[in-house]
Design a protein around this motif. Structure first.
Motif, short mmCIF file in Angstrom:
data_model
loop_
_atom_site.label_atom_id
_atom_site.label_comp_id
_atom_site.label_asym_id
_atom_site.label_seq_id
_atom_site.Cartn_x
_atom_site.Cartn_y
_atom_site.Cartn_z
N ALA A 184 7.30 4.97 -13.05
CA ALA A 184 6.68 3.71 -13.47
C ALA A 184 5.34 3.92 -14.16
CB ALA A 184 6.49 2.80 -12.26
N GLY A 185 4.71 5.06 -13.92
CA GLY A 185 3.40 5.33 -14.49
C GLY A 185 2.29 5.01 -13.50
N PHE A 186 1.19 5.75 -13.65
CA PHE A 186 0.09 5.62 -12.70
C PHE A 186 -0.52 4.23 -12.68
CE2 PHE A 186 -4.32 6.10 -11.32
CZ PHE A 186 -4.11 6.64 -10.07
N PRO A 187 -0.77 3.59 -13.83
CA PRO A 187 -1.39 2.25 -13.77
C PRO A 187 -0.57 1.23 -13.00
CG PRO A 187 -1.58 3.14 -15.98
CD PRO A 187 -0.66 4.06 -15.22
N ARG A 188 0.74 1.25 -13.18
CA ARG A 188 1.59 0.28 -12.46
C ARG A 188 1.64 0.59 -10.97
NH1 ARG A 188 5.44 0.66 -17.27
NH2 ARG A 188 4.80 -1.12 -18.50
N VAL A 189 1.67 1.87 -10.63
CA VAL A 189 1.68 2.23 -9.22
C VAL A 189 0.34 1.87 -8.58
CG1 VAL A 189 1.80 4.16 -7.59
CG2 VAL A 189 3.44 3.99 -9.47
N LEU A 190 -0.73 2.04 -9.31
CA LEU A 190 -2.04 1.66 -8.79
C LEU A 190 -2.08 0.15 -8.51
CD1 LEU A 190 -4.79 2.81 -8.05
CD2 LEU A 190 -5.52 2.36 -10.38
N ASN A 191 -1.54 -0.63 -9.42
CA ASN A 191 -1.46 -2.08 -9.19
C ASN A 191 -0.61 -2.39 -7.96
OD1 ASN A 191 -3.06 -2.63 -11.39
ND2 ASN A 191 -1.34 -2.99 -12.78
N ALA A 192 0.49 -1.67 -7.79
CA ALA A 192 1.34 -1.87 -6.62
C ALA A 192 0.58 -1.52 -5.35
CB ALA A 192 2.60 -1.01 -6.72
N LEU A 193 -0.19 -0.45 -5.37
CA LEU A 193 -0.95 -0.05 -4.19
C LEU A 193 -2.02 -1.08 -3.84
CD1 LEU A 193 -1.24 3.79 -4.76
CD2 LEU A 193 0.03 2.62 -2.94
N PHE A 194 -2.60 -1.73 -4.85
CA PHE A 194 -3.56 -2.80 -4.56
C PHE A 194 -2.86 -3.97 -3.86
CE2 PHE A 194 -6.27 -1.20 -8.25
CZ PHE A 194 -7.17 -0.58 -7.41
N THR A 195 -1.63 -4.26 -4.26
CA THR A 195 -0.87 -5.33 -3.61
C THR A 195 -0.52 -4.94 -2.18
OG1 THR A 195 0.05 -6.02 -5.73
CG2 THR A 195 1.22 -6.74 -3.76
N VAL A 196 -0.09 -3.70 -1.99
CA VAL A 196 0.23 -3.20 -0.64
C VAL A 196 -1.02 -3.23 0.23
CG1 VAL A 196 0.91 -1.12 0.62
CG2 VAL A 196 2.21 -1.83 -1.39
N LYS A 197 -2.14 -2.83 -0.32
CA LYS A 197 -3.39 -2.84 0.44
C LYS A 197 -3.74 -4.26 0.87
CE LYS A 197 -8.28 -1.78 0.15
NZ LYS A 197 -9.41 -1.57 -0.72
N ALA A 198 -3.52 -5.23 0.01
CA ALA A 198 -3.81 -6.62 0.36
C ALA A 198 -2.95 -7.07 1.54
CB ALA A 198 -3.58 -7.53 -0.85
N VAL A 199 -1.68 -6.66 1.55
CA VAL A 199 -0.80 -7.00 2.68
C VAL A 199 -1.30 -6.33 3.95
CG1 VAL A 199 1.54 -6.74 3.62
CG2 VAL A 199 1.22 -7.37 1.23
N PHE A 200 -1.69 -5.07 3.85
CA PHE A 200 -2.22 -4.37 5.01
C PHE A 200 -3.46 -5.08 5.55
CE2 PHE A 200 -0.53 0.10 3.65
CZ PHE A 200 0.76 -0.32 3.90
N GLU A 201 -4.33 -5.52 4.67
CA GLU A 201 -5.55 -6.21 5.11
C GLU A 201 -5.22 -7.55 5.77
OE1 GLU A 201 -7.83 -6.36 1.49
OE2 GLU A 201 -8.73 -4.39 1.87
N GLU A 202 -4.23 -8.27 5.23
CA GLU A 202 -3.82 -9.54 5.84
C GLU A 202 -3.28 -9.33 7.24
OE1 GLU A 202 -0.89 -11.27 3.29
OE2 GLU A 202 -2.32 -11.65 1.67
N ARG A 203 -2.64 -8.19 7.46
CA ARG A 203 -2.04 -7.90 8.76
C ARG A 203 -2.95 -7.05 9.65
NH1 ARG A 203 4.27 -8.08 8.15
NH2 ARG A 203 4.14 -7.03 10.16
N ASN A 204 -4.20 -6.84 9.21
CA ASN A 204 -5.18 -6.04 9.96
C ASN A 204 -4.68 -4.64 10.25
OD1 ASN A 204 -7.13 -8.14 10.10
ND2 ASN A 204 -5.95 -9.08 11.77
N ILE A 205 -4.04 -4.03 9.27
CA ILE A 205 -3.56 -2.66 9.42
C ILE A 205 -4.61 -1.67 9.00
CG2 ILE A 205 -1.85 -1.02 8.56
CD1 ILE A 205 0.15 -3.31 8.59
N LEU A 206 -5.47 -2.03 8.06
CA LEU A 206 -6.52 -1.11 7.62
C LEU A 206 -7.67 -1.08 8.57
CD1 LEU A 206 -6.59 -1.74 3.78
CD2 LEU A 206 -5.60 0.15 5.00
#
Length: 58
Positions: free
Chosen positions: A36-58
């Motif tokens: 997919a390329g690094f920029p798209r994966v980086l965007n995906a990781l930001f979305t995943v991070k947001a989910v983790f933060e919502e669920r207090n995983i980080l």
């Protein structure tokens, strides 16, 4: 490509609900870099991070 953040958020939450470890979710994303390329994966990781933060995983 883009605009699939909402779907990724749903799938990330579903993966966590069935017991997938957060580290495995991040690993799956990083394995997509060659495809997919690094920029798209980086965007995906930001979305995943947001989910983790919502669920207090980080």
């Amino acid at each position: 490509m883009g605009g699939c953040e909402a779907q990724l958020k749903v799938h990330t939450n579903a993966a966590l609900n069935v017991g997938i470890a957060p580290e495995q979710i991040v690993e799956v994303c990083t394995h997509c870099i060659p495809y997919a390329g690094f920029p798209r994966v980086l965007n995906a990781l930001f979305t995943v991070k947001a989910v983790f933060e919502e669920r207090n995983i980080l």
